[in-house]
Design a protein around this motif. Structure first.
Motif, PDB file in Angstrom:
ATOM      1  N   HIS A 132       7.700   2.838  17.764  1.00 24.15           N
ATOM      2  CA  HIS A 132       7.113   2.751  19.095  1.00 24.15           C
ATOM      3  C   HIS A 132       8.121   3.240  20.124  1.00 24.15           C
ATOM      4  O   HIS A 132       9.308   3.358  19.846  1.00 24.15           O
ATOM      5  CB  HIS A 132       6.690   1.318  19.406  1.00 24.15           C
ATOM      6  CG  HIS A 132       7.833   0.352  19.423  1.00 24.15           C
ATOM      7  ND1 HIS A 132       8.379  -0.169  18.279  1.00 24.15           N
ATOM      8  CD2 HIS A 132       8.538  -0.167  20.459  1.00 24.15           C
ATOM      9  CE1 HIS A 132       9.390  -0.973  18.601  1.00 24.15           C
ATOM     10  NE2 HIS A 132       9.504  -0.993  19.913  1.00 24.15           N
ATOM     11  N   TYR A 151      -1.638   4.828  27.876  1.00 28.22           N
ATOM     12  CA  TYR A 151      -0.640   3.761  27.701  1.00 28.22           C
ATOM     13  C   TYR A 151      -1.279   2.388  27.878  1.00 28.22           C
ATOM     14  O   TYR A 151      -1.058   1.486  27.084  1.00 28.22           O
ATOM     15  CB  TYR A 151       0.505   3.953  28.693  1.00 28.22           C
ATOM     16  CG  TYR A 151       1.489   2.807  28.669  1.00 28.22           C
ATOM     17  CD1 TYR A 151       2.363   2.654  27.607  1.00 28.22           C
ATOM     18  CD2 TYR A 151       1.518   1.875  29.693  1.00 28.22           C
ATOM     19  CE1 TYR A 151       3.259   1.602  27.568  1.00 28.22           C
ATOM     20  CE2 TYR A 151       2.411   0.818  29.664  1.00 28.22           C
ATOM     21  CZ  TYR A 151       3.280   0.680  28.601  1.00 28.22           C
ATOM     22  OH  TYR A 151       4.156  -0.372  28.561  1.00 28.22           O
ATOM     23  N   GLY A 202      -4.316   2.024  24.938  1.00 26.11           N
ATOM     24  CA  GLY A 202      -4.089   2.272  23.515  1.00 26.11           C
ATOM     25  C   GLY A 202      -5.247   3.059  22.914  1.00 26.11           C
ATOM     26  O   GLY A 202      -5.503   2.983  21.711  1.00 26.11           O
TER      27      GLY A 202
END
Length: 120
Positions: free
Chosen positions: A15, A46, A49
Motif C-alpha cells: 500500500h 482514494y 477504493g
C-alpha cells in the motif's frame, strides 16, 4: 481424503504511505481544467477504493453531496454500495460539477468523468 492440504503463504498487499499519497495528489496541475479533473478523479479513487470500472460507471446522480456525502458505486454482479466521502473530496466534487456544468438536473445521467468534459 487423508492427504493434508498444503498451506500456502499469504502475500502481503502493498500500500501507499501517507507521504506517497500526498505526493500523488500533488501531481495534477491545478491551474488547468484537465489537472483539476485528474485531482478530483484521484481523490474519489482514494476516498472510495473504487475499481476502475466502478469509477467509469459513476454518473452525476450517483454523487450525493448533501450531508452525509456519499458516492454510489455499481460494482461486479450489479452490487451497489454507498461510500462516504471526506470533506476535501466533497469540495473538489462541488467545484468540478460547477466547472463542467454538471450541476444541472438534466445532466444527472451524464458520466461524472469523461474526456468530453475537459474539452471546451
Amino acid at each position: 481424503m487423508s492427504i493434508p492440504i498444503k498451506k500456502a503463504s499469504k502475500t502481503t498487499v502493498a500500500h501507499l504511505t501517507p507521504d506517497a499519497i500526498k505526493l500523488l495528489l500533488e501531481q495534477p496541475d491545478k491551474h488547468t481544467l484537465r489537472g483539476r479533473r485528474d485531482l478530483t478523479l484521484l481523490s474519489v479513487l482514494y476516498d472510495t477504493g473504487a475499481r476502475v470500472q466502478e469509477l467509469i460507471d459513476i454518473r452525476v446522480e450517483d454523487v450525493i453531496l448533501d450531508s452525509p456525502s456519499v458516492v454510489i458505486l455499481h460494482g461486479k454482479g450489479n452490487k451497489i454500495r454507498r461510500v462516504p466521502l471526506m470533506k476535501n473530496t466533497v469540495s473538489l466534487l462541488q467545484s468540478y460539477l460547477t466547472e463542467h456544468h454538471l450541476d444541472k438536473p438534466w445532466k444527472n445521467q451524464n458520466s461524472l468523468f469523461s474526456i468530453v468534459n475537459t474539452i471546451h
